[in-house]
Design an enzyme around this catalytic site. Structure first.
Site, PDB file in Angstrom:
ATOM      1  N   HIS A  97       0.881  -1.174   0.000  1.00  0.00           N
ATOM      2  CA  HIS A  97       0.000   0.000   0.000  1.00  0.00           C
ATOM      3  C   HIS A  97       0.914   1.218   0.000  1.00  0.00           C
ATOM      4  CE1 HIS A  97      -2.300  -2.900   2.526  1.00  0.00           C
ATOM      5  NE2 HIS A  97      -3.377  -2.324   2.069  1.00  0.00           N
ATOM      6  N   ASP A 100       2.251   2.067   3.472  1.00  0.00           N
ATOM      7  CA  ASP A 100       3.235   1.138   4.068  1.00  0.00           C
ATOM      8  C   ASP A 100       4.661   1.633   3.831  1.00  0.00           C
ATOM      9  OD1 ASP A 100       0.954  -0.470   4.208  1.00  0.00           O
ATOM     10  OD2 ASP A 100       1.520  -1.663   2.470  1.00  0.00           O
TER      11      ASP A 100
HETATM   12  C1  3MF Z   1      -7.855  -6.429   5.376  1.00  0.00           C
HETATM   13  C2  3MF Z   1      -7.024  -6.893   4.256  1.00  0.00           C
HETATM   14  C3  3MF Z   1      -6.148  -5.880   3.676  1.00  0.00           C
HETATM   15  C4  3MF Z   1      -6.042  -6.019   2.200  1.00  0.00           C
HETATM   16  C5  3MF Z   1      -5.074  -5.007   1.680  1.00  0.00           C
HETATM   17  C6  3MF Z   1      -4.928  -5.153   0.184  1.00  0.00           C
HETATM   18  C7  3MF Z   1      -4.448  -4.939   4.944  1.00  0.00           C
HETATM   19  O1  3MF Z   1      -8.525  -7.486   5.995  1.00  0.00           O
HETATM   20  O2  3MF Z   1      -7.013  -8.062   3.898  1.00  0.00           O
HETATM   21  O3  3MF Z   1      -4.860  -6.088   4.262  1.00  0.00           O
HETATM   22  O4  3MF Z   1      -5.551  -7.289   1.860  1.00  0.00           O
HETATM   23  O5  3MF Z   1      -5.566  -3.732   1.984  1.00  0.00           O
HETATM   24  O6  3MF Z   1      -6.133  -5.001  -0.424  1.00  0.00           O
END
Ligand code: 3MF
Ligand code: MG
EC number: 5.3.1.5
Length: 431
Positions: A97, A100
């Site tokens: 992301h 991140d």
């Molecule tokens: C939340 C998720 C997320 C998504 C991520 C990518 C942070 O339950 O699973 O992990 O996987 O945002 O879409």
């Protein structure tokens, strides 16, 4: 070298090893005519392994990482360590992301400058190491500005900020040769219907996704746009509830041929389905794209994002993926995090190596089941009646004609065994 992982060297396939190694994941081993690494297409999730400080609802940070803190120096070190870990694991891909990889800026422009500096570092390291980007995505859920949603926010300025953020992340994903782009709508839903205009929110969500697809074509991004379903958490209700719901949304927006799904084990369970149910349905609907591999804690029921460790479950998942012909642009992203007490750098390696082995064992079992036709022969036999000319003609017929045939031929069906326990025993011979 950052020395974060000490003198740890790249893992090898060595079933007899004492220390960290692969005991089942042999990247070069050919399974059903394709190398294991090309079947599984493992990706490391940047957020869980390098951004998450270890907090839970009742306690704060437990991990001590030298890159923590909101500085660009820390962000550069984090990238250094991440690519060291990708190489130790031999992971062919990673996912990230925007939030991140870079510190939040004072405004959108500064955040984007920070982001693009790290993206350029990623580009250099990807060229040096050969590690690819499975998918990029935007974090439209952590910052307080998204508390009431992103594309579905009652405030149009949040829609605008979210659209600009997704453009930035899609540009970066395209620049790095990403194979997919993911949207998980963690706040695209509601806490209470009492303050929600669901019609407006669903319309806005549809327009937002249509803009993403239009922009993908405008910039010539050849990756797949993926929606990641989840029923709730953090929202009380999330609009992309499960595969069936996402597909009906896509049909409503006319996007069912443009978008596929990134299906997560933990989210399937949270929606009350098995992982293999969601994968089988996505395959039948032609929208199976990629997977987030993890597991939930079955007692707490929370989306605990634990590393997978159940070979029979994983085997049934890869069975559905192999039945779909395997991944095209998708892969196995470990959307999995250590438990907050697993503090050491080696825990990151052990966790991913073990998960890669579990997936390799599951893949091999699934491939053998498919190769032996162990389940499909039974399935074909159960539906053989539908192969007759009469049965096929009936599907194009009408209720009155069918009624006449039932009476004329004295049709009186006799139930046949579903043989579930026999089939479960067959599976258990392979896992
Ligand atoms: C939340 C998720 C997320 C998504 C991520 C990518 C942070 O339950 O699973 O992990 O996987 O945002 O879409
Ligand atoms: Mg996920």
């Amino acid at each position: 070298m950052s020395q974060f992982f000490g003198d740890m060297t790249p893992l090898t396939f060595n079933p007899d090893a004492d220390g960290p190694a692969f005991r089942h994941y042999n990247p070069e081993e050919v399974v059903l005519g394709k190398k294991m690494k090309d079947h599984l297409r493992f990706a490391v999730a940047y957020w869980h392994s390098f951004a998450w400080p270890g907090g839970d609802p009742f306690g704060g940070q437990t991990f001590d990482r030298p890159w923590f803190g909101e500085t660009m120096e820390g962000a550069r070190l984090k990238a250094e360590v991440a690519f060291e870990m990708f190489q130790i694991l031999g992971a062919p891909y990673f996912c990230f992301h925007d939030a991140d990889i870079r510190p939040e800026g004072a405004d959108f422009a500064e955040s984007r400058r920070n982001f693009e500096e790290i993206i350029d570092i990623f580009g250099e390291k990807m060229s040096q190491t050969g590690v690819g980007l499975l998918w990029g995505t935007a974090n439209l859920f952590s910052h307080r500005r998204f508390m009431s949603g992103a594309a579905t926010n009652p405030d149009p300025d949040v829609f605008a900020w979210s659209a600009a953020t997704v453009k930035t992340c899609l540009d970066a994903t395209h620049k790095l040769g990403g194979e997919n782009y993911v949207l998980w709508g963690g706040r695209e839903g509601y806490e209470t219907l009492l303050n929600t205009d669901m019609g407006a929110e669903l319309d806005h969500m549809g327009r937002f996704l249509s803009m993403v697809v239009d922009y993908k074509h405008k910039i010539g991004f050849k990756g797949t746009i993926l929606i990641e379903p989840k029923p709730q958490e953090p929202t009380k209700h999330q609009y992309d509830y499960d595969v069936a719901t996402v597909y009906s949304n896509l049909q409503r927006f006319g996007l069912e041929k443009e978008v596929k799904l990134n299906i997560e084990q933990g989210h399937a369970i949270l929606a009350g389905h098995s992982f293999e149910h969601e994968l089988a349905l996505a395959r039948e609907l032609g929208v199976l794209g990629s997977i987030d591999m993890n597991r939930n804690d079955y007692q707490s029921g929370w989306d605990t994002d634990q590393f997978p460790n159940n070979v029979p479950e994983v085997a049934l998942a890869y069975y559905e993926i192999l039945k779909a012909g395997g991944f095209e642009t998708g892969g196995t992203n470990f959307d999995s995090k250590l438990r907050r007490q697993s503090l050491d750098p080696s825990d990151l390696i052990e966790a991913h190596a073990g998960a890669m082995d579990v997936c390799a064992r599951g893949l091999k079992a699934a491939a053998k089941m498919l190769e032996d036709d162990a389940l499909e022969a039974e399935r074909r036999a159960r539906y053989a009646g539908w192969e007759t000319p009469e049965a096929q003609a009936m599907l194009g017929s009408d209720l009155e004609s069918i009624t006449e045939r039932v009476l004329a031929e004295g049709i009186n069906p006799e139930p046949r065994s579903g043989r579930q326990e026999k089939l479960e025993n067959i599976v258990n011979r392979y896992v």
